[in-house]
Design a protein around this motif. Structure first.
Motif, mmCIF file in Angstrom:
data_model
loop_
_atom_site.group_PDB
_atom_site.id
_atom_site.type_symbol
_atom_site.label_atom_id
_atom_site.label_comp_id
_atom_site.label_asym_id
_atom_site.label_seq_id
_atom_site.Cartn_x
_atom_site.Cartn_y
_atom_site.Cartn_z
ATOM 1 N N LEU A 132 5.064 -9.864 -6.185
ATOM 2 C CA LEU A 132 5.550 -9.594 -5.009
ATOM 3 C C LEU A 132 6.532 -8.513 -4.851
ATOM 4 C CD1 LEU A 132 5.647 -11.367 -2.168
ATOM 5 C CD2 LEU A 132 7.330 -12.342 -2.961
ATOM 6 N N ALA A 133 6.168 -7.805 -3.951
ATOM 7 C CA ALA A 133 6.869 -6.437 -3.538
ATOM 8 C C ALA A 133 8.552 -6.805 -3.040
ATOM 9 C CB ALA A 133 6.209 -5.495 -2.476
ATOM 10 N N SER A 134 9.335 -5.920 -3.125
ATOM 11 C CA SER A 134 10.455 -5.951 -2.780
ATOM 12 C C SER A 134 10.770 -5.904 -1.202
ATOM 13 C CB SER A 134 11.461 -4.676 -3.209
ATOM 14 O OG SER A 134 11.060 -3.509 -2.575
ATOM 15 N N SER A 135 11.809 -6.612 -0.696
ATOM 16 C CA SER A 135 12.139 -6.850 0.691
ATOM 17 C C SER A 135 11.662 -5.368 1.434
ATOM 18 C CB SER A 135 13.260 -7.239 0.952
ATOM 19 O OG SER A 135 14.348 -6.649 0.593
ATOM 20 N N GLU A 136 12.154 -4.078 0.835
ATOM 21 C CA GLU A 136 11.870 -3.063 1.419
ATOM 22 C C GLU A 136 10.614 -2.707 1.725
ATOM 23 O OE1 GLU A 136 15.945 -3.385 -0.317
ATOM 24 O OE2 GLU A 136 14.036 -3.530 -1.226
ATOM 25 N N GLY A 165 -14.136 -6.227 -3.398
ATOM 26 C CA GLY A 165 -12.800 -6.822 -3.449
ATOM 27 C C GLY A 165 -11.915 -6.590 -4.381
ATOM 28 N N ALA A 166 -12.192 -5.646 -5.362
ATOM 29 C CA ALA A 166 -11.449 -5.171 -6.394
ATOM 30 C C ALA A 166 -10.051 -4.279 -5.900
ATOM 31 C CB ALA A 166 -12.010 -4.406 -7.553
ATOM 32 N N LEU A 167 -9.017 -4.589 -6.539
ATOM 33 C CA LEU A 167 -7.781 -3.527 -5.970
ATOM 34 C C LEU A 167 -7.767 -2.280 -6.733
ATOM 35 C CD1 LEU A 167 -5.071 -4.050 -4.460
ATOM 36 C CD2 LEU A 167 -4.154 -4.162 -6.918
ATOM 37 N N ARG A 168 -7.799 -1.241 -5.881
ATOM 38 C CA ARG A 168 -7.832 0.317 -6.231
ATOM 39 C C ARG A 168 -6.345 0.741 -6.177
ATOM 40 N NH1 ARG A 168 -11.909 3.458 -2.520
ATOM 41 N NH2 ARG A 168 -11.128 5.051 -4.114
ATOM 42 N N VAL A 169 -6.011 1.451 -7.450
ATOM 43 C CA VAL A 169 -4.580 1.714 -7.811
ATOM 44 C C VAL A 169 -4.513 3.327 -8.288
ATOM 45 C CG1 VAL A 169 -3.846 -0.663 -7.807
ATOM 46 C CG2 VAL A 169 -4.307 0.845 -9.882
ATOM 47 N N ILE A 210 1.575 -3.150 -15.924
ATOM 48 C CA ILE A 210 1.554 -1.791 -15.726
ATOM 49 C C ILE A 210 2.223 -1.687 -14.610
ATOM 50 C CG2 ILE A 210 -0.750 -1.488 -16.970
ATOM 51 C CD1 ILE A 210 -2.171 -1.201 -14.194
ATOM 52 N N SER A 211 2.607 -0.455 -14.038
ATOM 53 C CA SER A 211 3.018 -0.035 -12.784
ATOM 54 C C SER A 211 2.266 0.893 -12.357
ATOM 55 C CB SER A 211 4.636 0.554 -12.746
ATOM 56 O OG SER A 211 5.606 -0.341 -13.284
ATOM 57 N N ALA A 212 1.815 0.782 -10.887
ATOM 58 C CA ALA A 212 0.611 1.642 -10.342
ATOM 59 C C ALA A 212 0.963 1.638 -8.818
ATOM 60 C CB ALA A 212 -0.494 1.003 -10.743
ATOM 61 N N ILE A 213 0.361 2.564 -8.150
ATOM 62 C CA ILE A 213 0.374 2.623 -6.577
ATOM 63 C C ILE A 213 -0.553 2.056 -5.971
ATOM 64 C CG2 ILE A 213 0.851 4.059 -4.656
ATOM 65 C CD1 ILE A 213 2.168 6.118 -6.594
ATOM 66 N N VAL A 214 -0.420 1.254 -5.242
ATOM 67 C CA VAL A 214 -1.397 0.202 -4.638
ATOM 68 C C VAL A 214 -2.306 1.442 -3.484
ATOM 69 C CG1 VAL A 214 -2.220 -1.734 -3.319
ATOM 70 C CG2 VAL A 214 -0.552 -1.888 -5.079
ATOM 71 N N ASP A 215 -3.434 1.369 -3.392
ATOM 72 C CA ASP A 215 -4.171 2.162 -2.586
ATOM 73 C C ASP A 215 -5.170 1.205 -1.528
ATOM 74 O OD1 ASP A 215 -3.646 4.847 -3.312
ATOM 75 O OD2 ASP A 215 -5.367 5.043 -4.751
ATOM 76 N N VAL A 257 0.763 -1.172 -0.097
ATOM 77 C CA VAL A 257 0.028 0.038 -0.189
ATOM 78 C C VAL A 257 0.654 1.106 0.019
ATOM 79 C CG1 VAL A 257 -1.691 1.449 1.370
ATOM 80 C CG2 VAL A 257 -1.898 -1.066 1.024
ATOM 81 N N GLY A 258 0.439 2.156 -0.842
ATOM 82 C CA GLY A 258 1.424 3.322 -1.097
ATOM 83 C C GLY A 258 2.628 3.178 -1.758
ATOM 84 N N GLN A 259 2.981 2.169 -2.212
ATOM 85 C CA GLN A 259 4.122 1.694 -3.067
ATOM 86 C C GLN A 259 3.756 1.523 -4.428
ATOM 87 O OE1 GLN A 259 7.164 2.026 -1.568
ATOM 88 N NE2 GLN A 259 6.178 2.344 0.519
ATOM 89 N N LEU A 260 4.818 1.878 -5.533
ATOM 90 C CA LEU A 260 4.825 1.521 -6.659
ATOM 91 C C LEU A 260 4.875 -0.054 -7.043
ATOM 92 C CD1 LEU A 260 4.345 2.930 -9.552
ATOM 93 C CD2 LEU A 260 6.794 2.887 -9.829
ATOM 94 N N THR A 261 3.991 -0.462 -7.602
ATOM 95 C CA THR A 261 4.014 -2.080 -7.858
ATOM 96 C C THR A 261 3.768 -2.304 -9.144
ATOM 97 O OG1 THR A 261 3.106 -2.297 -5.699
ATOM 98 C CG2 THR A 261 2.977 -4.181 -7.110
ATOM 99 N N THR A 262 4.296 -3.563 -9.689
ATOM 100 C CA THR A 262 3.999 -3.868 -11.048
ATOM 101 C C THR A 262 3.001 -5.041 -10.920
ATOM 102 O OG1 THR A 262 6.284 -3.883 -11.645
ATOM 103 C CG2 THR A 262 4.828 -5.657 -12.866
ATOM 104 N N ILE A 263 1.936 -4.760 -11.879
ATOM 105 C CA ILE A 263 0.678 -5.676 -11.731
ATOM 106 C C ILE A 263 0.363 -5.934 -13.566
ATOM 107 C CG2 ILE A 263 -1.950 -5.459 -11.367
ATOM 108 C CD1 ILE A 263 -1.336 -3.057 -9.717
ATOM 109 N N GLN A 264 0.104 -7.223 -13.487
ATOM 110 C CA GLN A 264 -0.019 -7.882 -14.917
ATOM 111 C C GLN A 264 -1.545 -8.083 -14.862
ATOM 112 O OE1 GLN A 264 1.410 -11.856 -15.922
ATOM 113 N NE2 GLN A 264 1.340 -11.484 -17.922
#
Length: 282
Positions: free
Chosen positions: A268-272, A248-252, A237-242, A223-230
């Protein structure tokens, strides 16, 4: 949403008598009217789906648990592999309204995260449970039938315990059982928690409680991070998860545009990122 109890079981299965073994198992019996144990199956989802299609009396929360799957399945025809007699592998019958369909899988993520609270478990939309930046559990739902506004769904869960199968890939992980925790107790805790969650809803006045939305968003990795989504179309795409919405749908957010994703794969997000979202829930 209940169904009449079936009076017979296949000669190839046995119904667990866990009720007589412990208080934990007694709770399992009360939330699971029929518990079928098979040492080996092709897939617990496939087994339960066949049962539902041939026996109209199968009750809600009827559950199949196995020590090993020879053809375990994930989303998009992917396979799910396990190490025999270590993983927790089960499927249960859920009945939900049309408005709740998108939550059948997400509530399983919440329930498993609660059960694995000591492991600081998180969820990755829409069907993974994450511990220490590794996928320790996968969730698969299969829609079987509907009658009016009531839908019959098979909910399958696979949780790696102590061992990560070599074929599972670099992002797979496993939990270690702690204290008196056993596979039976994990199953009991999950089913009890899941049932309590879904029964919070009132199909008429409150089909999707806002507590579901808030808790899932709190547990959501990235949440609040830039994430890759297929996306389902194959586009990446790359989008920020909200958050997630009432369906139950994902808002970005992508640039200045808000998007709602109903089907897709979140990387899967990075370790950070996971570390930033792995704070222990109060």
């Amino acid at each position: 949403m209940s169904r009449p109890a079936s009076s017979t079981t296949s000669s190839q299965e046995h119904v667990s008598t866990l009720r007589q073994q412990s208080a934990s198992s007694d709770r399992l019996w009360h939330c699971c009217p029929r518990l079928i144990h098979r040492a080996v199956v092709d897939s617990t989802n496939a087994y339960l789906s066949r049962l539902l299609r041939t026996d109209a009396t199968v009750e809600t929360w009827t559950t199949v648990v196995s020590d090993h799957q020879t053809a375990g399945r994930g989303r998009y025809t992917r396979s799910w592999v396990d190490t025999p007699q270590t993983a927790l592998l089960f499927s249960t019958v859920v009945r939900a309204t049309t408005e709740q369909l998108g939550w059948v899988s997400l509530l399983a993520g919440i329930a498993m995260a609660r059960v694995l609270r000591d492991h600081r478990a998180r969820v990755k939309w829409p069907n993974d449970v994450i511990v220490d930046n590794k996928k320790v559990a996968g969730i698969l739902t299969e829609h079987i039938a509907h009658e009016g506004d009531e839908h019959t769904v098979v909910l399958g869960v696979g949780l790696n315990i102590d061992t990560v199968p070599a074929e599972a890939g670099p992002y797979a992980g496993a939990i270690s059982l702690r204290g008196a925790l056993t596979r039976d107790r994990l199953l009991t805790a999950f089913l009890t928690t899941y049932r309590a969650l879904i029964e919070k809803a009132d199909p008429n006045s409150n089909p999707v409680p806002q507590e579901w939305v808030a808790e899932y968003t709190e547990l959501l990795v990235g949440v609040g991070q830039l994430t890759t989504i297929q996306l389902a179309s194959g586009e990446t795409i790359s989008a920020i998860v909200d958050s997630v919405d009432d369906d139950g749908a994902l808002r970005v957010r992508r640039g200045g545009t808000h998007m709602t994703i109903t089907c897709g794969d979140v990387a899967l997000a990075s370790s950070e990122i996971v570390a930033a979202n792995s704070r222990e829930r109060a």
